[in-house]
Every structure is written in structure tokens, then in C-alpha cells.
Design a protein around this motif. Structure first.
Motif, PDB file in Angstrom:
ATOM      1  N   LEU A 143       9.909 -25.976   3.065  1.00  0.00           N
ATOM      2  CA  LEU A 143       9.563 -24.569   3.043  1.00  0.00           C
ATOM      3  C   LEU A 143       9.545 -24.248   1.741  1.00  0.00           C
ATOM      4  CD1 LEU A 143      10.952 -23.405   6.490  1.00  0.00           C
ATOM      5  CD2 LEU A 143       8.699 -24.069   6.020  1.00  0.00           C
ATOM      6  N   ILE A 144       8.652 -23.144   1.156  1.00  0.00           N
ATOM      7  CA  ILE A 144       8.470 -22.576  -0.070  1.00  0.00           C
ATOM      8  C   ILE A 144       9.194 -21.205   0.174  1.00  0.00           C
ATOM      9  CG2 ILE A 144       7.169 -21.804  -2.097  1.00  0.00           C
ATOM     10  CD1 ILE A 144       4.993 -24.048  -1.284  1.00  0.00           C
ATOM     11  N   ASP A 145       9.923 -20.522  -0.876  1.00  0.00           N
ATOM     12  CA  ASP A 145      10.432 -19.205  -0.505  1.00  0.00           C
ATOM     13  C   ASP A 145       9.219 -18.452  -0.630  1.00  0.00           C
ATOM     14  OD1 ASP A 145      11.579 -16.687  -1.249  1.00  0.00           O
ATOM     15  OD2 ASP A 145      13.256 -17.773  -1.367  1.00  0.00           O
ATOM     16  N   THR A 146       8.965 -17.247   0.215  1.00  0.00           N
ATOM     17  CA  THR A 146       7.571 -16.624   0.149  1.00  0.00           C
ATOM     18  C   THR A 146       7.875 -15.608  -1.377  1.00  0.00           C
ATOM     19  OG1 THR A 146       8.638 -15.133   1.445  1.00  0.00           O
ATOM     20  CG2 THR A 146       7.092 -16.764   2.552  1.00  0.00           C
ATOM     21  N   ARG A 147       8.992 -15.367  -1.793  1.00  0.00           N
ATOM     22  CA  ARG A 147       9.131 -14.444  -2.913  1.00  0.00           C
ATOM     23  C   ARG A 147       8.592 -15.141  -4.035  1.00  0.00           C
ATOM     24  NH1 ARG A 147      15.427 -13.731  -2.042  1.00  0.00           N
ATOM     25  NH2 ARG A 147      15.247 -15.833  -1.686  1.00  0.00           N
ATOM     26  N   ASP A 148       8.386 -16.701  -4.091  1.00  0.00           N
ATOM     27  CA  ASP A 148       7.971 -17.215  -5.225  1.00  0.00           C
ATOM     28  C   ASP A 148       6.389 -17.751  -5.284  1.00  0.00           C
ATOM     29  OD1 ASP A 148      10.516 -17.330  -6.052  1.00  0.00           O
ATOM     30  OD2 ASP A 148      10.902 -19.127  -5.430  1.00  0.00           O
ATOM     31  N   CYS A 149       5.818 -17.417  -4.109  1.00  0.00           N
ATOM     32  CA  CYS A 149       4.465 -17.654  -3.796  1.00  0.00           C
ATOM     33  C   CYS A 149       3.464 -16.996  -5.083  1.00  0.00           C
ATOM     34  CB  CYS A 149       4.099 -17.484  -2.603  1.00  0.00           C
ATOM     35  SG  CYS A 149       4.656 -18.642  -1.191  1.00  0.00           S
ATOM     36  N   PRO A 150       3.607 -15.779  -5.096  1.00  0.00           N
ATOM     37  CA  PRO A 150       2.591 -15.201  -6.228  1.00  0.00           C
ATOM     38  C   PRO A 150       2.765 -15.747  -7.410  1.00  0.00           C
ATOM     39  CG  PRO A 150       4.091 -13.455  -4.629  1.00  0.00           C
ATOM     40  CD  PRO A 150       4.665 -14.852  -4.507  1.00  0.00           C
ATOM     41  N   HIS A 151       3.910 -16.282  -7.802  1.00  0.00           N
ATOM     42  CA  HIS A 151       4.201 -16.905  -9.286  1.00  0.00           C
ATOM     43  C   HIS A 151       3.586 -18.346  -9.320  1.00  0.00           C
ATOM     44  CE1 HIS A 151       6.600 -13.483 -10.243  1.00  0.00           C
ATOM     45  NE2 HIS A 151       7.251 -13.792  -9.090  1.00  0.00           N
ATOM     46  N   ILE A 152       3.339 -18.902  -8.172  1.00  0.00           N
ATOM     47  CA  ILE A 152       2.756 -20.281  -8.333  1.00  0.00           C
ATOM     48  C   ILE A 152       1.550 -20.576  -8.008  1.00  0.00           C
ATOM     49  CG2 ILE A 152       5.295 -21.303  -7.991  1.00  0.00           C
ATOM     50  CD1 ILE A 152       4.392 -22.168  -5.282  1.00  0.00           C
ATOM     51  N   SER A 153       0.696 -19.469  -7.464  1.00  0.00           N
ATOM     52  CA  SER A 153      -0.557 -19.433  -6.743  1.00  0.00           C
ATOM     53  C   SER A 153      -1.504 -19.996  -7.563  1.00  0.00           C
ATOM     54  CB  SER A 153      -0.918 -18.051  -5.988  1.00  0.00           C
ATOM     55  OG  SER A 153      -0.847 -17.158  -7.101  1.00  0.00           O
ATOM     56  N   GLN A 154      -1.386 -19.809  -9.098  1.00  0.00           N
ATOM     57  CA  GLN A 154      -2.462 -20.220  -9.937  1.00  0.00           C
ATOM     58  C   GLN A 154      -2.212 -21.677 -10.168  1.00  0.00           C
ATOM     59  OE1 GLN A 154      -5.112 -17.993 -10.938  1.00  0.00           O
ATOM     60  NE2 GLN A 154      -4.293 -16.847  -9.360  1.00  0.00           N
ATOM     61  N   ARG A 155      -1.106 -22.272  -9.942  1.00  0.00           N
ATOM     62  CA  ARG A 155      -0.791 -23.714 -10.138  1.00  0.00           C
ATOM     63  C   ARG A 155      -0.870 -24.425  -8.914  1.00  0.00           C
ATOM     64  NH1 ARG A 155      -2.653 -23.594 -14.578  1.00  0.00           N
ATOM     65  NH2 ARG A 155      -1.776 -25.579 -15.092  1.00  0.00           N
ATOM     66  N   GLN A 157      -1.397 -24.613  -4.516  1.00  0.00           N
ATOM     67  CA  GLN A 157      -1.820 -23.775  -3.246  1.00  0.00           C
ATOM     68  C   GLN A 157      -0.574 -23.518  -2.629  1.00  0.00           C
ATOM     69  OE1 GLN A 157      -5.069 -26.300  -2.182  1.00  0.00           O
ATOM     70  NE2 GLN A 157      -6.574 -24.778  -2.541  1.00  0.00           N
ATOM     71  N   THR A 158      -0.499 -22.547  -2.022  1.00  0.00           N
ATOM     72  CA  THR A 158       0.794 -22.182  -1.095  1.00  0.00           C
ATOM     73  C   THR A 158       0.209 -22.295   0.451  1.00  0.00           C
ATOM     74  OG1 THR A 158       0.234 -19.811  -1.226  1.00  0.00           O
ATOM     75  CG2 THR A 158       1.929 -20.868  -2.779  1.00  0.00           C
ATOM     76  N   GLU A 159      -0.911 -22.437   0.912  1.00  0.00           N
ATOM     77  CA  GLU A 159      -1.520 -22.688   1.968  1.00  0.00           C
ATOM     78  C   GLU A 159      -2.429 -23.877   2.145  1.00  0.00           C
ATOM     79  OE1 GLU A 159      -3.571 -19.256   3.437  1.00  0.00           O
ATOM     80  OE2 GLU A 159      -1.901 -17.855   3.280  1.00  0.00           O
ATOM     81  N   ALA A 160      -1.575 -24.906   1.523  1.00  0.00           N
ATOM     82  CA  ALA A 160      -2.361 -26.368   1.359  1.00  0.00           C
ATOM     83  C   ALA A 160      -2.257 -27.153   2.706  1.00  0.00           C
ATOM     84  CB  ALA A 160      -1.895 -27.027   0.171  1.00  0.00           C
TER      85      ALA A 160
END
Length: 374
Positions: A143-155, A157-160
Motif C-alpha cells: 500500500l502507498i501512503d496517500t499523502r505521498d501520491c501527489p508527489h509521485i504521480s508524474q513519475r 501511476q498510483t492507480e496502476a
């Protein structure tokens, strides 16, 4: 120079001690790790004064954010596997996560010259004729911490991780946000005193805090039931890897199930691809070229700009890009392979090979998953 000699002796002693006894404090600024690297002494090249600096590029730093401690690093496991409930920082993308359960995959690394046994043959028409030996490798569902999703979305996918929906539309998909697969070497383990250290809607449904255990989070029955129910569509079995001119491409295919459409069977697969720049030169992905072979005898060619609507830049500061896509065939198996067209800063181009991989359906095709309602 006397100070340099003294510093050299002290660092030698401290480094030997650190390897055995010390843990590093892990701090995050909205999902990015904060290290404190040392400035080198100009005379001897050894670290000197300490200056705070973040691990990721400073241009990603949001204004007004404060550095806070989230846990303590633990020793990286060179042997064995991480257990359910292990907290970690992703070594490539920098997000916080927690291990749900492991997968044992066969890694087919085309950068390694193998003996002639236990090899995967090339699909028809694929580039090259080298056979590749598979080696068992550990991956993890996390599981990915949702607080970090905005920071990695360009590198990344968080819904892969996607599934076929349970209704008549044969092309309908749904995703579970914040679910990922990571390899053993992607994990930088840490521990935390918080009872809910990861923010994700499934964290408390899947895990419970148990301070008597190490790590102090254990799986609930709902996690075990979800894993068993969705095993055919979550299972990671084969991983394919190849490097061309310092650009490494890793492919992981997943079978998603079969649907009936217009009196024919349509088989679906998801594939996850990671591109990593292993060198120092800045490059940009410009085009993709796919060849898709179906057991029914068809060979399809797909060309286009970028991938998933993007043309990612791979640099020393941000060396990796990861995405998922889908393919369907009117046959229970097939193969895919191809190339990415990469551009250098001087405008020149080169092609990076995508390792060939099989598209295999499950022998016992059961009903697709019904989601994660409990």
C-alpha cells in the motif's frame, strides 16, 4: 592536513560501528526523504561539516513545508524476505508504504548471459535470439501512503493495479488506488512508533497494530480473504528486464481474465513497465513501437508518441518512470515486444529494446474479482 588525517581515522572507526549498531533517522517532507549528506573536505575528499539536504530534487519541494521525523531506518535485508506489516521507503520513487504480502516471481534478465538450461525462448519475430534463464526473485504487494501520491504521480501511476469490472461491458476496468508491486531491492525498511503510520483507506481493513510482533502490524482476516479471492488476477509470476545504452526496461505482465464480446472470447492483460536511466546523461522518451503476436496467428504493430500521454524525461535527479497499460487478444495467449525511441539533449536518438514477454491466460478461468467490499 592534520585535521584531514584525524577525520579519516574517526570516520573509519565510526563507519565500522555504524554497520553494526546504528540506525539513521528518517525524515520526510510530504513524502520525500530528507538525508543530511556531508560536504567534502577539499584537501582529503572526506565528509566534513553537515548541511541539511533532501534526497529528491529541490525543485519538487512545496513551499512552507516542515521537515518531520517519521521513523528510524532499519537494516536492509540482504537475505530472506520482508514480512507483512513492514514499513518502507521506496528507494526509487521515495514514497512511504507498507508490505501486504510477498510474491515469488521468475526474473528473466537479458543483461545476464545464462547457461542453456531453464531459459525462456524468443517469441516469433522478436529481436535477437538469446535465450534467458529465469531466476527466482521476491516482489511485494504494498500500500502507498496517500499523502505521498501527489508527489509521485508524474513519475509513477498510483492507480496502476486494475481489474475487469463485473458487468456486461467487456472493456470496463476499475482500479484500486495506492496499490503497487515493488521488488525486494526497492525497499528501504524503517520502523515507527505510530499505530497508524500509513494513510490509506485499506490500512485498517487489512492490518492491525500488534506491538508484540515484529514488525508490529499483522494481517486481518479480511486481507487473507481478499488475497485468496483475487489471487489469479493479482499474482505476479514473470518479470522481464533488459538494458540498452544505460536505459533499463522492466516489464511485468498480469492476466486479468476473459470476457465474451460479440460471440467471441476476449482475453485481457495488464502490463507494468519501468524505465530507469542507469547513466548520467539526460534523455527523454519520445515514441513507442510495439509488436503484438496472438496465438490466433495475427501480428499487430502499434506506434505512437510517448506512453500514456506523456514523454517523460529521465535524469540523474529523477531517473525512473513507471506506468501500466492493457492489451486484449482474441486468443488465450500471445507475445509482445518492441522498442522505445529515446532522445538525447543534443537531438540525436536511439532505440531502447523492450524485452519480449509472454501473455498467458490461466488454465482455469474463473469469474473476475468483485472488488474489495467486505
Amino acid at each position: 592536513m592534520a585535521a584531514c588525517a584525524l577525520r579519516r581515522g574517526l570516520l573509519s572507526t565510526v563507519s565500522k560501528y555504524n554497520k553494526k549498531h546504528t540506525h539513521r533517522v528518517l525524515g520526510l517532507i510530504d513524502g520525500y526523504e530528507a538525508f543530511r549528506p556531508r560536504v567534502q573536505c577539499r584537501a582529503c575528499g572526506l565528509p566534513g561539516a553537515v548541511q541539511p539536504k533532501r534526497f529528491m530534487s529541490s525543485r519538487c519541494r512545496p513551499e512552507g513545508k516542515i521537515l518531520e521525523t517519521v521513523g528510524m531506518f532499519e537494516a536492509v535485508k540482504q537475505h530472506g524476505k520482508y514480512e507483512t506489516g513492514q514499513l518502507f521507503l521506496h528507494s526509487v520513487f521515495g514514497y512511504r508504504g507498507i508490505v501486504l504480502f510477498p510474491w515469488h516471481a521468475r526474473l528473466y534478465d537479458r543483461d545476464i548471459t545464462p547457461p542453456m538450461t531453464e531459459s525462456k525462448p524468443e517469441p516469433p519475430g522478436a529481436h535477437g535470439s538469446k535465450e534467458v534463464k529465469g531466476k527466482t526473485h521476491t516482489y511485494y504487494q504494498v500500500l502507498i501512503d496517500t499523502r505521498d501520491c501527489p508527489h509521485i504521480s508524474q513519475r509513477s501511476q498510483t492507480e496502476a493495479v486494475t481489474f475487469l469490472a463485473n458487468h456486461d461491458d467487456s472493456r470496463a476496468l476499475y482500479a484500486i488506488p495506492g496499490l503497487d508491486y515493488v521488488s525486494h531491492e526497492d525497499i528501504l525498511p524503517y520502523n515507527s512508533a505510530e499505530q497508524i503510520p500509513i494513510q490509506h483507506e485499506l490500512f485498517e481493513r487489512f492490518l492491525m497494530h500488534n506491538p508484540a510482533k515484529t514488525p508490529p502490524f499483522t494481517s486481518r482476516d479480511t486481507l487473507k480473504a481478499w488475497q485468496e479471492k483475487n489471487h489469479p488476477w493479482l499474482e505476479l509470476s514473470d518479470v522481464h528486464r533488459e538494458t540498452t545504452e544505460n536505459i533499463r526496461v522492466t516489464v511485468i505482465p498480469f492476466y486479468m481474465g476473459m470476457r465474451e464480446a460479440q460471440n467471441s472470447h476476449v482475453y485481457w492483460w495488464r502490463y507494468c513497465i519501468r524505465l530507469e536511466n542507469m547513466g548520467s546523461e539526460v534523455v527523454q522518451l519520445r515514441e513507442r513501437h510495439w509488436r503484438i503476436f496472438s496465438l490466433s496467428g495475427t501480428l499487430e504493430t502499434v506506434r505512437g508518441r510517448g506512453v500514456v500521454g506523456r514523454e517523460p524525461v529521465l535524469s540523474k535527479e529523477q531517473p525512473a518512470f513507471q506506468y501500466s497499460s492493457h492489451v486484449s487478444l482474441q486468443a488465450p495467449s500471445g507475445h509482445m515486444w518492441g522498442t522505445f525511441r529515446i532522445e538525447r539533449t543534443d537531438g540525436s536518438h536511439f532505440d531502447v529494446r523492450i524485452p519480449p514477454f509472454s501473455l498467458e491466460s490461466n488454465k482455469e478461468d474463473k469469474a473476475p474479482p468483485a472488488g474489495y467490499t467486505f
